[in-house]
Design an enzyme around this catalytic site. Structure first.
Site, PDB file in Angstrom:
ATOM      1  CG  ASP A   1      39.544  37.556  33.694  1.00  0.00           C
ATOM      2  OD1 ASP A   1      39.343  36.967  32.616  1.00  0.00           O
ATOM      3  OD2 ASP A   1      38.933  37.282  34.740  1.00  0.00           O
ATOM      4  CD  GLU A   2      41.485  31.760  32.464  1.00  0.00           C
ATOM      5  OE1 GLU A   2      41.718  30.578  32.743  1.00  0.00           O
ATOM      6  OE2 GLU A   2      40.331  32.190  32.205  1.00  0.00           O
TER       7      GLU A   2
ATOM      8  CG  ASP B   1      41.660  33.448  36.682  1.00  0.00           C
ATOM      9  OD1 ASP B   1      41.196  34.486  36.188  1.00  0.00           O
ATOM     10  OD2 ASP B   1      40.969  32.442  36.926  1.00  0.00           O
TER      11      ASP B   1
END
Length: 486
Positions: free
Chosen positions: A105-106, A11
């Site tokens: 983003d993860e 993350d």
């Protein structure tokens, strides 16, 4: 559950805001808020400096301004975020063929499937190597969680934030989870959390002690069964490399309610074109067109029409959305509109023919109807029925935080605009904080520009992660918490 912590969850830390700080030397170490800047704007991401002032994602921007009046408020630059995300996902793909992106983003990564980890030591070494690679390639930090299941890996990365790594050793799951809030578990939102709290259950330990039968009684059979398993630390979900999208949609919230029916229809048609653009970018077609209308009183209506077959024809989608609008009463005002396509399919021969036939129309409509907007730099229609003020046009042409280039002063970014002026700070990601100058909004030497890379010279990671140890590595950091790499 796996006997080794070989499921990794990455993350990125305050992704949008961190990317903006990396791109803008003058904002490093300062409160930065990224999101919609209009009266109905919402915070997308806040830097950790802003979070300490009480600002968080999904908060109305107006409330954030009251909490952090001196923060930098920027419009998202999705082209930059997608570029950085692609760099990160490429690194993850080098670790394993099983990478499951959850957002820009993860992502989850199955290290065992990639042969990059088979025990705690090699998993830790891989996680630390990944964090170092991300920082070298993008200049940003990410937090890593490692565990024997997806649920625990995600919890571990959250506990490791910011800029840390946490390994949950097999056999320690229940001890770790016991004191945590029930809200840490997937699927336990505010409503379920309040329901459990009223029943006297506030921690994961309380759920495990209550037993499956009591949880089924409280929240239903399916949810209760899953909740009890999660409270015991059990999660057998695999990492799935491809998550098929079930729909493609776009929507806009308007700063002022729309009352003009002509304007509403024009906005629906514009959204339909944008939706088709996304549909084609994903190499998909769809069979059902969906219209979403949120009215002045916050009531939300949806209407749908199923076509005879899948399509990516902009004319078909636009006309279907317009037909759906006819069945909706908008006289009280409209605050949000959305157009989507569901029932997705791969291209058919007819779809390809339609794409070729209508490419000119998409381009022509883009030229006729699009202009930069303050909400994320997307392109917006400017119907003749409602001409915008000069200040609104300035904000659309020069969104706060977006890149510009001046023929004399070079690359910079917009600090703000209004009253016929635009203020620009001239600096680059690798420069010192730059000077600030103000120009007329129609200055012929000033133009919008593309974002610069966050790292001037990205290192060569073509052979990575071949050098990582596969087992019994000493690694770095601590399994007891999120310790940063040097």
């Amino acid at each position: 559950m796996r006997p080794a912590p070989t499921i990794l969850h990455l993350d990125m830390d305050a992704f949008y805001a961190s990317a903006e700080q990396a791109a803008k030397p003058s904002l490093r170490g300062k409160a930065v808020v990224v999101g919609g800047l209009g009266p109905r704007g919402v915070v997308a991401t806040a830097s950790y400096e802003a979070r300490r002032l009480g600002v968080h994602s999904a908060m109305p921007t107006a409330q954030a301004r009251r909490l952090a009046p001196n923060a930098a408020y920027l419009v998202p630059r999705f082209s930059l975020y997608r570029t950085v995300s692609d760099q990160v996902m490429e690194l993850l793909g080098r670790l394993s063929p099983l990478v499951e992106p959850l957002s820009l983003d993860e992502a989850f990564v199955d290290l065992e499937a990639g042969g990059t980890a088979d025990d705690s030591a090699s998993a830790r070494a891989t996680g630390e190597g990944l964090r170092a690679a991300i920082r070298a390639v993008t200049g940003l930090s990410g937090s890593v969680g490692l565990a024997g299941s997806k649920m625990l890996a995600k919890i571990a990365s959250e506990e490791a934030k910011p800029d840390g790594l946490l390994v949950i050793e097999p056999g320690t799951e229940r001890e770790l989870l016991a004191p945590m809030s029930v809200r840490i578990l997937p699927g336990v939102g505010p409503a379920t959390g309040d329901h459990l709290r009223r029943a006297g259950m506030t921690t994961v330990h309380d759920l495990a002690e209550a037993g499956e039968a009591e949880l089924v009684r409280l929240v239903g059979k399916a949810h209760g069964h899953g909740l009890f398993r999660m409270a015991l630390g059990l999660d057998d979900r695999p990492v799935v490399a491809e998550r098929d999208a079930k729909s493609v949609s776009v929507e806009d919230t308007f700063d002022v309610d729309l009352h003009d029916r002509v304007r509403v229809r024009a906005e629906v048609e514009r959204l339909a074109v944008r939706c088709v653009e996304r549909l084609r970018a994903a190499d998909r077609s769809g069979r059902t067109v969906v219209l979403k209308v949120r009215r002045y009183d916050f009531s939300t209506l949806t209407r749908s029409e199923t076509l005879r077959g899948p399509t990516d024809d902009p004319t078909v989608v636009r006309e279907a959305a317009a037909r759906l609008l006819e069945s909706v009463d908008t006289t009280g005002g409209v605050r949000l509109l959305g157009v989507g396509v569901t029932g997705l399919a791969d291209y058919t021969q007819e779809d390809l023919f339609a794409q070729a036939a209508d490419a000119r129309e998409l381009a022509q409509r883009a030229l006729e109807h699009h202009a930069p907007t303050p909400e994320g730099g997307e392109e917006e229609a400017v119907p003749e029925a409602e001409a915008d003020s000069a200040e609104q046009l300035a904000a659309r042409r020069w969104p706060a935080g977006h890149d510009v280039h001046h023929e004399e002063h070079g690359h910079g970014w917009v600090q703000g605009s209004g009253i016929g002026r635009v203020t620009v700070r001239f600096e680059e990601p690798w420069s010192a904080p730059g000077r600030v100058l103000t120009f007329r909004i129609d200055d012929p030497l000033l133009r919008p520009a593309d974002p610069l890379p966050l790292v001037r010279e990205s290192p060569d990671y073509s052979s990575w992660p071949a050098s990582l140890p596969k087992s019994r590595s000493s690694g770095a950091g601590s399994s007891e918490g999120g310790e940063s790499s040097p």
